[in-house]
Design a protein around this motif. Structure first.
Motif, PDB file in Angstrom:
ATOM      1  N   PHE A  31       0.821  -1.213   0.000  1.00  0.00           N
ATOM      2  CA  PHE A  31       0.000   0.000   0.000  1.00  0.00           C
ATOM      3  C   PHE A  31       0.859   1.269   0.000  1.00  0.00           C
ATOM      4  O   PHE A  31       0.414   2.327  -0.430  1.00  0.00           O
ATOM      5  CB  PHE A  31      -0.923   0.021   1.230  1.00  0.00           C
ATOM      6  CG  PHE A  31      -2.054  -0.950   1.133  1.00  0.00           C
ATOM      7  CD1 PHE A  31      -3.205  -0.643   0.421  1.00  0.00           C
ATOM      8  CD2 PHE A  31      -1.974  -2.193   1.738  1.00  0.00           C
ATOM      9  CE1 PHE A  31      -4.246  -1.537   0.328  1.00  0.00           C
ATOM     10  CE2 PHE A  31      -3.008  -3.106   1.650  1.00  0.00           C
ATOM     11  CZ  PHE A  31      -4.156  -2.779   0.941  1.00  0.00           C
ATOM     12  N   ASN A  32       2.079   1.140   0.488  1.00  0.00           N
ATOM     13  CA  ASN A  32       2.971   2.300   0.535  1.00  0.00           C
ATOM     14  C   ASN A  32       4.408   1.813   0.474  1.00  0.00           C
ATOM     15  O   ASN A  32       4.969   1.383   1.478  1.00  0.00           O
ATOM     16  CB  ASN A  32       2.726   3.106   1.813  1.00  0.00           C
ATOM     17  CG  ASN A  32       3.546   4.391   1.856  1.00  0.00           C
ATOM     18  OD1 ASN A  32       4.438   4.604   1.023  1.00  0.00           O
ATOM     19  ND2 ASN A  32       3.273   5.257   2.815  1.00  0.00           N
ATOM     20  N   MET A  33       4.992   1.869  -0.708  1.00  0.00           N
ATOM     21  CA  MET A  33       6.327   1.322  -0.926  1.00  0.00           C
ATOM     22  C   MET A  33       7.434   2.184  -0.335  1.00  0.00           C
ATOM     23  O   MET A  33       8.622   1.881  -0.509  1.00  0.00           O
ATOM     24  CB  MET A  33       6.568   1.125  -2.424  1.00  0.00           C
ATOM     25  CG  MET A  33       5.663   0.060  -3.049  1.00  0.00           C
ATOM     26  SD  MET A  33       5.952  -1.585  -2.377  1.00  0.00           S
ATOM     27  CE  MET A  33       7.601  -1.909  -2.973  1.00  0.00           C
ATOM     28  N   THR A  34       7.080   3.233   0.389  1.00  0.00           N
ATOM     29  CA  THR A  34       8.096   4.051   1.063  1.00  0.00           C
ATOM     30  C   THR A  34       8.173   3.716   2.555  1.00  0.00           C
ATOM     31  O   THR A  34       8.964   4.325   3.273  1.00  0.00           O
ATOM     32  CB  THR A  34       7.779   5.548   0.899  1.00  0.00           C
ATOM     33  OG1 THR A  34       6.579   5.872   1.602  1.00  0.00           O
ATOM     34  CG2 THR A  34       7.638   5.918  -0.570  1.00  0.00           C
ATOM     35  N   ARG A  35       7.352   2.760   3.019  1.00  0.00           N
ATOM     36  CA  ARG A  35       7.307   2.433   4.458  1.00  0.00           C
ATOM     37  C   ARG A  35       8.561   1.659   4.868  1.00  0.00           C
ATOM     38  O   ARG A  35       8.623   0.440   4.825  1.00  0.00           O
ATOM     39  CB  ARG A  35       6.056   1.617   4.768  1.00  0.00           C
ATOM     40  CG  ARG A  35       4.745   2.400   4.749  1.00  0.00           C
ATOM     41  CD  ARG A  35       4.616   3.297   5.985  1.00  0.00           C
ATOM     42  NE  ARG A  35       4.650   2.573   7.221  1.00  0.00           N
ATOM     43  CZ  ARG A  35       3.585   2.019   7.813  1.00  0.00           C
ATOM     44  NH1 ARG A  35       2.387   2.113   7.235  1.00  0.00           N
ATOM     45  NH2 ARG A  35       3.706   1.390   8.975  1.00  0.00           N
ATOM     46  N   LYS A  36       9.546   2.415   5.308  1.00  0.00           N
ATOM     47  CA  LYS A  36      10.813   1.806   5.709  1.00  0.00           C
ATOM     48  C   LYS A  36      10.634   0.887   6.919  1.00  0.00           C
ATOM     49  O   LYS A  36      11.272  -0.168   7.027  1.00  0.00           O
ATOM     50  CB  LYS A  36      11.809   2.929   6.040  1.00  0.00           C
ATOM     51  CG  LYS A  36      13.231   2.476   6.292  1.00  0.00           C
ATOM     52  CD  LYS A  36      14.121   3.706   6.474  1.00  0.00           C
ATOM     53  CE  LYS A  36      15.564   3.326   6.729  1.00  0.00           C
ATOM     54  NZ  LYS A  36      16.420   4.529   6.886  1.00  0.00           N
ATOM     55  N   ASP A  37       9.756   1.277   7.860  1.00  0.00           N
ATOM     56  CA  ASP A  37       9.552   0.489   9.067  1.00  0.00           C
ATOM     57  C   ASP A  37       8.989  -0.901   8.744  1.00  0.00           C
ATOM     58  O   ASP A  37       9.409  -1.908   9.331  1.00  0.00           O
ATOM     59  CB  ASP A  37       8.616   1.216  10.031  1.00  0.00           C
ATOM     60  CG  ASP A  37       7.284   1.588   9.384  1.00  0.00           C
ATOM     61  OD1 ASP A  37       7.250   1.811   8.165  1.00  0.00           O
ATOM     62  OD2 ASP A  37       6.268   1.649  10.114  1.00  0.00           O
ATOM     63  N   THR A  44      20.275   5.050   7.916  1.00  0.00           N
ATOM     64  CA  THR A  44      20.402   5.960   6.773  1.00  0.00           C
ATOM     65  C   THR A  44      19.099   6.703   6.525  1.00  0.00           C
ATOM     66  O   THR A  44      18.028   6.118   6.543  1.00  0.00           O
ATOM     67  CB  THR A  44      20.775   5.163   5.497  1.00  0.00           C
ATOM     68  OG1 THR A  44      21.936   4.368   5.754  1.00  0.00           O
ATOM     69  CG2 THR A  44      21.059   6.103   4.343  1.00  0.00           C
ATOM     70  N   ASN A  45      19.223   8.005   6.329  1.00  0.00           N
ATOM     71  CA  ASN A  45      18.030   8.786   5.981  1.00  0.00           C
ATOM     72  C   ASN A  45      17.751   8.631   4.488  1.00  0.00           C
ATOM     73  O   ASN A  45      18.517   9.082   3.639  1.00  0.00           O
ATOM     74  CB  ASN A  45      18.258  10.273   6.293  1.00  0.00           C
ATOM     75  CG  ASN A  45      18.221  10.538   7.783  1.00  0.00           C
ATOM     76  OD1 ASN A  45      17.451   9.911   8.499  1.00  0.00           O
ATOM     77  ND2 ASN A  45      19.049  11.455   8.250  1.00  0.00           N
ATOM     78  N   THR A  46      16.677   7.972   4.176  1.00  0.00           N
ATOM     79  CA  THR A  46      16.319   7.744   2.774  1.00  0.00           C
ATOM     80  C   THR A  46      14.845   8.032   2.559  1.00  0.00           C
ATOM     81  O   THR A  46      14.040   8.015   3.483  1.00  0.00           O
ATOM     82  CB  THR A  46      16.589   6.278   2.374  1.00  0.00           C
ATOM     83  OG1 THR A  46      15.809   5.423   3.230  1.00  0.00           O
ATOM     84  CG2 THR A  46      18.049   5.935   2.489  1.00  0.00           C
ATOM     85  N   ARG A  47      14.515   8.305   1.309  1.00  0.00           N
ATOM     86  CA  ARG A  47      13.119   8.500   0.915  1.00  0.00           C
ATOM     87  C   ARG A  47      12.863   7.733  -0.370  1.00  0.00           C
ATOM     88  O   ARG A  47      13.783   7.327  -1.060  1.00  0.00           O
ATOM     89  CB  ARG A  47      12.823   9.986   0.713  1.00  0.00           C
ATOM     90  CG  ARG A  47      12.852  10.795   2.001  1.00  0.00           C
ATOM     91  CD  ARG A  47      12.490  12.245   1.725  1.00  0.00           C
ATOM     92  NE  ARG A  47      12.509  13.036   2.954  1.00  0.00           N
ATOM     93  CZ  ARG A  47      12.240  14.336   3.005  1.00  0.00           C
ATOM     94  NH1 ARG A  47      11.942  15.000   1.883  1.00  0.00           N
ATOM     95  NH2 ARG A  47      12.273  14.984   4.161  1.00  0.00           N
ATOM     96  N   GLY A  48      11.589   7.568  -0.684  1.00  0.00           N
ATOM     97  CA  GLY A  48      11.236   6.900  -1.927  1.00  0.00           C
ATOM     98  C   GLY A  48      11.091   5.404  -1.760  1.00  0.00           C
ATOM     99  O   GLY A  48      11.011   4.880  -0.642  1.00  0.00           O
ATOM    100  N   ASN A  49      11.053   4.696  -2.867  1.00  0.00           N
ATOM    101  CA  ASN A  49      10.845   3.254  -2.879  1.00  0.00           C
ATOM    102  C   ASN A  49      11.913   2.548  -2.046  1.00  0.00           C
ATOM    103  O   ASN A  49      13.108   2.746  -2.233  1.00  0.00           O
ATOM    104  CB  ASN A  49      10.894   2.747  -4.335  1.00  0.00           C
ATOM    105  CG  ASN A  49      10.564   1.282  -4.437  1.00  0.00           C
ATOM    106  OD1 ASN A  49      11.340   0.429  -4.030  1.00  0.00           O
ATOM    107  ND2 ASN A  49       9.397   0.987  -5.007  1.00  0.00           N
ATOM    108  N   VAL A  50      11.477   1.719  -1.114  1.00  0.00           N
ATOM    109  CA  VAL A  50      12.410   1.100  -0.162  1.00  0.00           C
ATOM    110  C   VAL A  50      13.373   0.137  -0.846  1.00  0.00           C
ATOM    111  O   VAL A  50      14.522  -0.028  -0.394  1.00  0.00           O
ATOM    112  CB  VAL A  50      11.647   0.368   0.965  1.00  0.00           C
ATOM    113  CG1 VAL A  50      11.079   1.357   1.965  1.00  0.00           C
ATOM    114  CG2 VAL A  50      10.553  -0.525   0.397  1.00  0.00           C
TER     115      VAL A  50
END
Length: 716
Positions: free
Chosen positions: A409-415, A439-445
């Motif tokens: 549902f949300n491919m940026t959910r790092k957790d 690491t601080n990252t954003r976008g597709n995990v």
């Protein structure tokens, strides 16, 4: 003493048989009373207590009855009050309750304080057993502990204590997973690290009580003088330390009545010692032995077959269970196509049942219940769960599947990604996880992980494949998603690795996935699937605590002991479940599995159905060894004759008109069998042909009937 029995017959309309009367009157010295299923043991125990009160004039305070559970204690106390309303109450309690009283007195005397770390009586804010074990597990194995591992570890420690294994041997005992003995030993050391203060779990109450009675002469003398008569029920499930406590208490007078059935000992995995009963006369040389072998519960067919079945065990007292009950119809053995057909068959049978509260569905593994909960709830069929498996819905495998879905549902959910990346069998290490986490990252995990972490080419290729799979998931139905998770995201392979590493049974984990897939098959979206799991969890809780009066019972074989039903379905009777693969490798385990099967069979009063299935997900399944044993037992004389004929090394003339090709057979065809006569073909599989002869359906070997031309086509 006939006056007592005649009086009770008039007052209570209870008439005891001769063995029951002997058991009631045998009051002095030790007695081992072996009680077959449905033989009226509770009535006999209560009458025995009443006999002591009314005929021997023993004060109620001098009699102690010990039961296996609090529910049994309550039931027996209520039954006693009903039978003997004018008598003072006798003390009914569990062995744990008695042991805690002794332990508390002993610790108070020695100036030791304590906190309970298990159960509802544990002090609020105190250390709890499960948290303590979780912390030690992580400390020793550098991994987080799952609920399965926690349960296995707790059971392992309980078994060590109940079997009275010395501390210095704990690390040598094979545990449920690597270094379990080390964790168990550290657990005990942590509980005793504070001077004059102990942390106590349930089993400590037993071990300390036994120690107190063994080492403190004054305390032992007090309890030896407290009661003149002791009765213990369900003693086949009593552990060595529990037996020792009883030995200490009756050491002075020896007036002990032990009621048990070695054929129903099904708890050795948590420390029960059935061999203690077989060696009873070694402990109590003057003991009397009586056998209550008449079954008042079940039909003649069920009693006769069950008695023959359990006789295959060798490590037991010989008994001849019998009944005067009439016949009620044959035991049914059915092999369905797959678990879904098994579920459908039972569901439709239940829809035709008026008295659902007299029906039970019994299974070995609790995970088997969830698909039935789903279907019964969906169809509005009320059900009661003897041991509600609400833990299924919080099982780590279920949580893993939901996390796989959440990420879609949300491919940026790092957790979420961090929780499942090690479940994809991409050989990702914990150090890689830590690197990515910091690491601080954003976008597709997936993209972020491949950018931040130093990976090999094959790892990158796998992650890219997983990313492609995730691109497809949002358009899929939940059952398809689960299959993608299992096979395309390699979750099943990761499960196999984890099972091997930590000693899990992979087949049980795989069953959870099959169950989730079954639930999901009726739903359109992943949101509906997640909501359905919550709905079922609530339904299970309601079924346990607020069931309908007319509800079918769902129970494991273990929890069904002591219960009875007019009709019983025993399900999932396939190789690998009962007996399990582990059971088949060890004669002792195999005998316990057979006892468990026997417990299931003897819950039925009139109708017993033994159900298996041919395949799961296209993979062929073999019937349980016990199903095949039952087929042999139920075989009629003419069938045995036929079997001998088939096996005999003699030349039997072939019927020239007999069918010899598979293609010549069809469902609905009318045939004549050389031995069984005229019949109609009901089903044909790769190995078997089912034929209805009159009212009896028989499953015959396809190869045998074709090679020997035993079937001939006949006109209607």
């Amino acid at each position: 003493m006939d006056d007592f029995f005649e009086r009770k017959k008039k007052e209570l309309n209870i008439e005891l048989n001769e063995i029951q009367k002997l058991a009631v009157m045998q009051s002095e010295g030790p007695l081992l009373l072996l009680s077959c299923p449905g033989s009226g043991k509770t009535t006999t125990i209560i009458m025995k207590i009443g006999y002591l009160l009314e005929e021997k004039n023993v004060p109620a305070s001098r009699i102690k009855a010990i039961t296996f559970s609090r529910a049994s204690a309550r039931d027996m106390a209520e039954r006693f009050k009903k039978f003997f309303p004018d008598q003072k109450p006798v003390e009914f309690s569990t062995i744990h309750s008695l042991a805690f009283t002794i332990t508390r007195q002993f610790l108070q005397k020695t100036g030791v304080t304590y906190d309970l770390i298990e159960g509802s009586n544990s002090r609020k804010g105190s250390v709890q057993k499960h948290f303590l074990l979780k912390d030690l597990y992580k400390k020793v194995l550098k991994e987080d502990c799952t609920e399965d591992e926690l349960t296995a570890l707790s059971t392992f420690i309980s078994s060590l204590k109940n079997r009275m294994i010395p501390f210095n041997e704990w690390q040598e005992i094979e545990g449920p997973f690597e270094r379990a003995g080390q964790i168990a030993l550290q657990y005990e050391q942590m509980k005793t690290r504070t001077y004059k203060h102990l942390l106590l779990d349930f089993d400590d109450m037993l071990t300390i009580a036994e120690q107190a009675l063994r080492t403190d002469e004054e305390l032992a003398a007090y309890y030896q003088g407290l009661y003149d008569y002791l009765l213990t029920d369900e003693s086949q499930d009593t552990s060595l330390v529990q037996h020792r406590i009883i030995e200490h208490i009756v050491a002075f007078h020896g007036n002990l009545c032990v009621v048990a059935d070695d054929d129903q000992s099904i708890y050795t995995w948590r420390g029960a010692e059935p061999d203690y009963l077989l060696d009873f006369k070694k402990v109590y040389p003057d003991a009397q032995l009586l056998k209550m072998e008449r079954n008042y519960r079940s039909s003649k067919e069920i009693v006769d077959a069950s008695a023959l079945f359990i006789e295959r065990n060798k490590n037991r007292y010989p008994k001849k269970m019998h009944t005067a009950n009439p016949e009620a119809g044959p035991i049914q053995i059915k092999q369905l196509e797959d678990p879904k057909r098994q579920l459908e068959y039972i569901t439709y049978e239940l829809l035709n049942e008026q008295r659902l509260n007299e029906v039970a569905i019994l299974f070995r593994n609790n995970s088997s219940s969830t698909l039935y909960v789903n279907e019964l709830h969906r169809r509005g069929i009320p059900f009661y769960m003897k041991d509600a498996d609400d833990k299924f819905f919080s099982h780590w495998v279920v949580e893993d599947i939901l996390n796989f879905m959440r990420l879609s549902f949300n491919m940026t959910r790092k957790d979420i990604f961090l929780k499942i990346i090690m479940k994809m069998n991409a050989y990702i290490s914990r150090s890689m996880i830590i690197t990515f986490e910091r690491t601080n990252t954003r976008g597709n995990v997936f993209d972020s992980f491949m950018e931040c972490v130093d990976l090999k080419k094959d790892q990158i290729d796998k992650l890219k494949h997983y990313q492609e799979v995730y691109d497809k998931i949002p358009q899929m139905r939940p059952a398809q998603v689960i299959r993608m998770i299992r096979y395309e995201l390699d979750y099943e392979e990761a499960l196999k690795s984890r099972a091997k590493k930590f000693g899990f049974r992979f087949d049980q984990l795989s069953t959870i996935l099959d169950t989730l897939e079954g639930i999901a098959s009726q739903l359109k979206t992943m949101v509906e699937f997640a909501n359905r799991l919550k709905e079922l969890e609530q339904a299970v809780q309601k079924a346990k605590y607020h069931p309908s009066e007319n509800a079918v019972t769902l129970s494991t074989f273990h929890s069904a002991k002591g219960l009875e039903f007019r009709r019983v379905f025993m399900i999932d009777l396939v190789k690998g479940i009962i007996p399990s693969d582990e059971d088949e490798k060890d004669r002792t385990l195999l005998e316990e599995a057979r006892r468990l099967f026997y417990v299931g069979m003897t819950r039925a009063k009139e109708r017993l159905e033994l159900l298996s299935y041919q395949s799961v997900d296209g993979k062929q399944k073999e019937d349980s060894k016990f199903i095949n044993e039952m087929r042999g037992i139920l075989m009629k004389p003419e069938e045995r004759k036929m079997e001998k004929l088939q096996k005999a090394d003699v030349s039997i003339p072939l019927n020239p008109d007999g069918i010899c090709q598979r293609e010549e057979l069809s469902v609905g065809m009318h045939i004549s069998h050389r031995v069984f006569g005229r019949g109609t073909i009901q089903e044909i599989t790769d190995e078997m042909v089912s034929i209805l002869f009159g009212n009896t359906e028989k499953r015959l070997s396809l190869e045998m009937v074709l090679s020997r031309r035993l079937l001939e086509k006949v006109a209607v």
